[in-house]
Design a protein around this motif. Structure first.
Motif, PDB file in Angstrom:
ATOM      1  N   PRO A 142       0.804  -1.229   0.000  1.00 26.56           N
ATOM      2  CA  PRO A 142       0.000   0.000   0.000  1.00 26.56           C
ATOM      3  C   PRO A 142       0.834   1.274   0.000  1.00 26.56           C
ATOM      4  O   PRO A 142       0.434   2.280  -0.589  1.00 26.56           O
ATOM      5  CB  PRO A 142      -0.820  -0.121   1.295  1.00 26.56           C
ATOM      6  N   THR A 143       2.001   1.241   0.663  1.00 27.63           N
ATOM      7  CA  THR A 143       2.834   2.434   0.790  1.00 27.63           C
ATOM      8  C   THR A 143       3.916   2.532  -0.275  1.00 27.63           C
ATOM      9  O   THR A 143       4.648   3.521  -0.306  1.00 27.63           O
ATOM     10  CB  THR A 143       3.524   2.445   2.168  1.00 27.63           C
ATOM     11  N   GLY A 144       4.063   1.508  -1.107  1.00 31.32           N
ATOM     12  CA  GLY A 144       5.103   1.540  -2.120  1.00 31.32           C
ATOM     13  C   GLY A 144       6.486   1.241  -1.590  1.00 31.32           C
ATOM     14  O   GLY A 144       7.464   1.391  -2.312  1.00 31.32           O
ATOM     15  N   PHE A 145       6.583   0.833  -0.325  1.00 30.89           N
ATOM     16  CA  PHE A 145       7.863   0.331   0.180  1.00 30.89           C
ATOM     17  C   PHE A 145       7.589  -0.884   1.067  1.00 30.89           C
ATOM     18  O   PHE A 145       6.466  -1.096   1.534  1.00 30.89           O
ATOM     19  CB  PHE A 145       8.693   1.401   0.887  1.00 30.89           C
ATOM     20  N   PHE A 146       8.625  -1.683   1.280  1.00 31.17           N
ATOM     21  CA  PHE A 146       8.448  -3.005   1.885  1.00 31.17           C
ATOM     22  C   PHE A 146       8.920  -3.015   3.334  1.00 31.17           C
ATOM     23  O   PHE A 146      10.004  -2.511   3.647  1.00 31.17           O
ATOM     24  CB  PHE A 146       9.226  -4.049   1.080  1.00 31.17           C
ATOM     25  N   PHE A 147       8.107  -3.595   4.209  1.00 26.28           N
ATOM     26  CA  PHE A 147       8.493  -3.812   5.596  1.00 26.28           C
ATOM     27  C   PHE A 147       7.574  -4.878   6.184  1.00 26.28           C
ATOM     28  O   PHE A 147       6.503  -5.154   5.633  1.00 26.28           O
ATOM     29  CB  PHE A 147       8.413  -2.515   6.425  1.00 26.28           C
ATOM     30  N   PRO A 148       7.981  -5.518   7.264  1.00 26.42           N
ATOM     31  CA  PRO A 148       7.129  -6.545   7.882  1.00 26.42           C
ATOM     32  C   PRO A 148       5.780  -5.957   8.270  1.00 26.42           C
ATOM     33  O   PRO A 148       5.705  -4.883   8.870  1.00 26.42           O
ATOM     34  CB  PRO A 148       7.932  -6.968   9.114  1.00 26.42           C
ATOM     35  N   PHE A 149       4.724  -6.656   7.928  1.00 25.98           N
ATOM     36  CA  PHE A 149       3.372  -6.140   8.137  1.00 25.98           C
ATOM     37  C   PHE A 149       2.493  -7.257   8.697  1.00 25.98           C
ATOM     38  O   PHE A 149       2.446  -8.352   8.146  1.00 25.98           O
ATOM     39  CB  PHE A 149       2.798  -5.627   6.809  1.00 25.98           C
ATOM     40  N   ASN A 150       1.818  -6.948   9.789  1.00 26.52           N
ATOM     41  CA  ASN A 150       0.908  -7.905  10.424  1.00 26.52           C
ATOM     42  C   ASN A 150      -0.523  -7.473  10.128  1.00 26.52           C
ATOM     43  O   ASN A 150      -0.973  -6.434  10.593  1.00 26.52           O
ATOM     44  CB  ASN A 150       1.164  -7.927  11.941  1.00 26.52           C
ATOM     45  N   ILE A 151      -1.242  -8.269   9.361  1.00 24.78           N
ATOM     46  CA  ILE A 151      -2.583  -7.891   8.930  1.00 24.78           C
ATOM     47  C   ILE A 151      -3.629  -8.105  10.014  1.00 24.78           C
ATOM     48  O   ILE A 151      -4.754  -7.609   9.931  1.00 24.78           O
ATOM     49  CB  ILE A 151      -2.973  -8.678   7.656  1.00 24.78           C
ATOM     50  N   ASP A 152      -3.296  -8.804  11.108  1.00 20.10           N
ATOM     51  CA  ASP A 152      -4.269  -9.114  12.157  1.00 20.10           C
ATOM     52  C   ASP A 152      -4.789  -7.842  12.826  1.00 20.10           C
ATOM     53  O   ASP A 152      -4.066  -6.844  12.946  1.00 20.10           O
ATOM     54  CB  ASP A 152      -3.644 -10.015  13.217  1.00 20.10           C
ATOM     55  N   PRO A 153      -6.032  -7.857  13.318  1.00 23.30           N
ATOM     56  CA  PRO A 153      -6.580  -6.692  14.029  1.00 23.30           C
ATOM     57  C   PRO A 153      -5.998  -6.580  15.439  1.00 23.30           C
ATOM     58  O   PRO A 153      -5.763  -7.593  16.113  1.00 23.30           O
ATOM     59  CB  PRO A 153      -8.077  -6.978  14.073  1.00 23.30           C
ATOM     60  N   ALA A 154      -5.788  -5.356  15.875  1.00 25.45           N
ATOM     61  CA  ALA A 154      -5.185  -5.138  17.190  1.00 25.45           C
ATOM     62  C   ALA A 154      -6.056  -5.669  18.316  1.00 25.45           C
ATOM     63  O   ALA A 154      -5.558  -6.244  19.293  1.00 25.45           O
ATOM     64  CB  ALA A 154      -4.921  -3.645  17.390  1.00 25.45           C
ATOM     65  N   LEU A 155      -7.360  -5.464  18.211  1.00 28.81           N
ATOM     66  CA  LEU A 155      -8.250  -5.861  19.301  1.00 28.81           C
ATOM     67  C   LEU A 155      -8.484  -7.362  19.340  1.00 28.81           C
ATOM     68  O   LEU A 155      -9.124  -7.876  20.263  1.00 28.81           O
ATOM     69  CB  LEU A 155      -9.580  -5.113  19.189  1.00 28.81           C
ATOM     70  N   GLY A 156      -7.957  -8.085  18.370  1.00 28.56           N
ATOM     71  CA  GLY A 156      -8.023  -9.530  18.400  1.00 28.56           C
ATOM     72  C   GLY A 156      -6.964 -10.161  19.280  1.00 28.56           C
ATOM     73  O   GLY A 156      -6.978 -11.373  19.512  1.00 28.56           O
ATOM     74  N   SER A 157      -6.038  -9.342  19.782  1.00 28.36           N
ATOM     75  CA  SER A 157      -4.984  -9.805  20.679  1.00 28.36           C
ATOM     76  C   SER A 157      -5.294  -9.378  22.106  1.00 28.36           C
ATOM     77  O   SER A 157      -6.021  -8.398  22.339  1.00 28.36           O
ATOM     78  CB  SER A 157      -3.633  -9.225  20.260  1.00 28.36           C
ATOM     79  N   THR A 158      -4.742 -10.088  23.066  1.00 25.43           N
ATOM     80  CA  THR A 158      -4.881  -9.680  24.463  1.00 25.43           C
ATOM     81  C   THR A 158      -4.004  -8.463  24.716  1.00 25.43           C
ATOM     82  O   THR A 158      -3.068  -8.180  23.938  1.00 25.43           O
ATOM     83  CB  THR A 158      -4.441 -10.809  25.412  1.00 25.43           C
ATOM     84  N   PRO A 159      -4.253  -7.695  25.773  1.00 24.23           N
ATOM     85  CA  PRO A 159      -3.388  -6.551  26.082  1.00 24.23           C
ATOM     86  C   PRO A 159      -1.924  -6.947  26.197  1.00 24.23           C
ATOM     87  O   PRO A 159      -1.040  -6.195  25.759  1.00 24.23           O
ATOM     88  CB  PRO A 159      -3.947  -6.044  27.413  1.00 24.23           C
ATOM     89  N   GLU A 160      -1.648  -8.089  26.770  1.00 26.61           N
ATOM     90  CA  GLU A 160      -0.264  -8.535  26.915  1.00 26.61           C
ATOM     91  C   GLU A 160       0.357  -8.839  25.552  1.00 26.61           C
ATOM     92  O   GLU A 160       1.518  -8.506  25.294  1.00 26.61           O
ATOM     93  CB  GLU A 160      -0.201  -9.784  27.795  1.00 26.61           C
ATOM     94  N   GLU A 161      -0.407  -9.467  24.672  1.00 27.06           N
ATOM     95  CA  GLU A 161       0.095  -9.767  23.314  1.00 27.06           C
ATOM     96  C   GLU A 161       0.339  -8.482  22.534  1.00 27.06           C
ATOM     97  O   GLU A 161       1.346  -8.368  21.816  1.00 27.06           O
ATOM     98  CB  GLU A 161      -0.909 -10.652  22.579  1.00 27.06           C
ATOM     99  N   ARG A 162      -0.564  -7.514  22.690  1.00 26.42           N
ATOM    100  CA  ARG A 162      -0.376  -6.237  21.994  1.00 26.42           C
ATOM    101  C   ARG A 162       0.872  -5.541  22.486  1.00 26.42           C
ATOM    102  O   ARG A 162       1.641  -4.975  21.689  1.00 26.42           O
ATOM    103  CB  ARG A 162      -1.600  -5.325  22.186  1.00 26.42           C
ATOM    104  N   GLU A 163       1.094  -5.559  23.784  1.00 29.19           N
ATOM    105  CA  GLU A 163       2.279  -4.907  24.342  1.00 29.19           C
ATOM    106  C   GLU A 163       3.548  -5.521  23.758  1.00 29.19           C
ATOM    107  O   GLU A 163       4.484  -4.801  23.375  1.00 29.19           O
ATOM    108  CB  GLU A 163       2.271  -5.026  25.860  1.00 29.19           C
ATOM    109  N   ARG A 164       3.595  -6.840  23.684  1.00 27.41           N
ATOM    110  CA  ARG A 164       4.766  -7.506  23.114  1.00 27.41           C
ATOM    111  C   ARG A 164       4.932  -7.152  21.631  1.00 27.41           C
ATOM    112  O   ARG A 164       6.055  -6.911  21.161  1.00 27.41           O
ATOM    113  CB  ARG A 164       4.658  -9.021  23.285  1.00 27.41           C
TER     114      ARG A 164
END
Length: 583
Positions: A256-278
């Motif tokens: 989408p941005t025209g440059f490459f980097f690691p991208f996680n397509i998962d939704p943020a709220l699908g993770s626990t607070p601890e998983e999001r922090e990590r």
């Protein structure tokens, strides 16, 4: 006193009456590649550049700490395999002097300077309907004509210099980060005032603080910033990239941005607070703009975005020791709504005893005094004032040129309520006028050199087609332009980026219409649309004169842009862009 980076122009006779296939305005990365591409296809061209040398944005923005926020190995031209192999960057994120050296290397390597007139500002561009030519005039007395006029004026090149009362009373120099002097500015033992806390301020403040005896920062709106974690170039990584540079370029073009980097397509709220922090810690540790790739919905779901925003605010609170200052530096708006800044030691700078932060959001700067900046009756002493106040983005450089199309219509009048283009390439009523990374294209939401090259290749192929069929003019039809503008606006509404006051919507300039100017539907979606228009015989564009059909040019530059979308990172905006039709 205001210091300008330009030196006195060398004497040369004015050019009068010469006709070119194309007149190009600007010798930054867009103008340089446009010139090279047109030469390759056998077109004649003249370039006019206001600066004394090539480089555009990287010529003017010489402020301390100026640096690219796209990694060096991706921030470069891709049109020449030998150029890819012969140039080496010294750091992960290239500093301004090195990027400028690269621009100079390209100009020398392809002998571009002989067709460029420096220290020359285009003042007017008028379309002659009878001759179907653009008549160009400059501040050096040049009067030339071109079959095409190509605006390579840049998206961030018209500095926004607020007209503070008392400006002439201040006894020291007043500088703007976007018009920095060529000579070194020594801040040793000086009291320095910096107005603004956008990208250029965030990059320059840590450097200035090392020299200044006192540094006062005036902040209206705090910005989010992620550490760059810059480092010397990893030579093993460089060898791996150079072994398959085309592969990297293809991966970049599918994003989408025209440059490459690691991208996680998962939704943020699908993770626990601890998983999001990590997850946030991991992406923070990688540094830079890729932090926005921690979760796929950060720019599309307000609740998800708030988790990233609070993570960033907690980082600020953990770095800045004085709680009141830390809270002033914590934005309360959408994370990434404004362009995310990338820094080296910015927040740490506020722990220094001689650095002071002044909040001017509720009590604005009143005026400049003889010896400082006055806020709410208090004079903050300064020997030098730096305006890090940004640019009249996207359209500002067009406003500095008197551009007149058919029937006496000026571009300024047509764009009074906001810019109107078809695909950011051109505007109805202005035949044979092209705009490199114009409003309505991904431009500043993509890696700029990628966006530039794609536009140039499309324009050059279009010109070659018109030459082959003997046509006189091309311009978008009114219906196609209206549909395109509606599409840009509708897709923008999907993203949180359209919800805040930023230079994306012109909010940093009083009196400007609030219109989201870049295209947010994703670089590959946009590129595919451009390809479709060309493949369908320039669908939606009006071509006058010439044969009805002809074989495509032997050399078709746009072939390299037929790259599939990376389906692993399709964003909600890209989905919307596919669903919202363009008539």
């Amino acid at each position: 006193m205001t210091t300008s980076p330009s030196t006195a122009p060398s004497s040369r006779p004015a050019e009068d009456g010469t006709r070119y296939d194309a007149v190009i305005v600007g010798a930054g990365f867009g103008g340089l590649y446009m010139l090279h591409a047109l030469r390759r296809l056998g077109f004649s061209a003249r370039v006019f550049e206001a600066g004394d040398d090539v480089g555009g944005t990287w010529y003017w923005n010489r402020y301390p700490g100026a640096r690219c926020d796209i990694e060096s190995l991706q921030y470069s031209y891709s049109f020449d395999p030998d150029l890819d192999q012969e140039w080496s960057w010294s750091e992960r994120y290239a500093p301004q002097p090195e990027i400028l050296a690269y621009a100079n290397h390209v100009a020398d390597r392809f002998d571009l300077r002989r067709d460029i007139r420096f220290a020359t500002r285009v003042t007017t561009a008028r379309f002659d309907e009878d001759a179907a030519l653009w008549e160009i005039e400059t501040d050096r007395g040049d009067r030339v004509s071109g079959w095409f006029c190509i605006m390579a004026v840049g998206c961030l090149s018209n500095a926004n210099i607020p007209d503070f009362p008392g400006r002439d009373e201040f006894e020291g120099p007043v500088l703007h980060t976007g018009q920095w002097p060529h000579e070194e500015v020594d801040f040793t033992d000086m009291r320095v005032a910096v107005i603004g806390t956008g990208s250029s301020a965030i990059q320059s403040i840590p450097i200035i603080a090392r020299q200044a005896s006192r540094l006062t920062v005036f902040q209206r709106t705090p910005n989010y910033s992620v550490p760059a974690w810059n480092r010397p170039m990893d030579r093993e990584q460089e060898r791996e990239v150079k072994a398959d540079y085309p592969g990297l370029r293809a991966r970049m073009r599918g994003r989408p941005t025209g440059f490459f980097f690691p991208f996680n397509i998962d939704p943020a709220l699908g993770s626990t607070p601890e998983e999001r922090e990590r997850q946030y810690e991991e992406f923070w540790g990688r540094g830079g703009l890729p932090f926005l790739g921690a979760y796929g919905d950060l720019l599309f779901d307000a609740d998800a975005n708030e988790t990233a925003a609070e993570f960033a605010r907690n980082k600020i609170r953990s770095i800045v020791r004085e709680p009141a200052t830390a809270e002033l530096l914590c934005p309360d708006n959408v994370f990434g709504c404004k362009r995310l800044c990338v820094d080296t030691g910015y927040y740490e700078t506020y722990n220094l005893p001689h650095v002071h932060l002044v909040n001017v959001s509720d009590t604005p700067i009143e005026r400049f005094a003889r010896d400082g900046v006055v806020v709410d009756g208090t004079t903050w002493p300064a020997d030098i004032i730096i305006c890090a106040t940004g640019f009249a983005a996207m359209t500002g450089s067009f406003e500095r040129i008197g551009i007149t199309g058919r029937s006496g219509l000026t571009l300024a009048e047509k764009w009074r309520a906001g810019p109107r283009t078809c695909l950011g390439l051109s505007s109805h009523g202005f035949p044979n006028l092209f705009m490199i990374t114009g409003p309505g294209s991904p431009s500043v939401l993509a890696s700029m050199i990628q966006a530039i090259e794609q536009h140039v290749d499309w324009m050059a192929d279009c010109m070659a087609h018109l030459r082959d069929i003997g046509a006189r003019t091309i311009e978008p039809g009114a219906a196609a332009e209206d549909a395109g503008v509606d599409h840009v606006n509708e897709v923008a509404g999907v993203s949180l980026r359209s919800t805040c006051s930023s230079w994306y919507v012109g909010a940093n300039i009083p009196g400007r219409p609030r219109v989201f100017m870049p295209y947010i539907g994703g670089f590959p979606i946009y590129v595919n649309r451009c390809n479709e228009v060309m493949d369908a015989g320039y669908e939606g564009f009006i071509i006058t004169g010439g044969a009805p059909a002809a074989a495509p040019p032997e050399v078709r530059l746009t072939e390299r842009w037929h790259v599939p979308v990376d389906i692993d990172v399709i964003s909600p905006a890209m989905v919307a862009a596919r669903q919202v039709p363009v008539v």
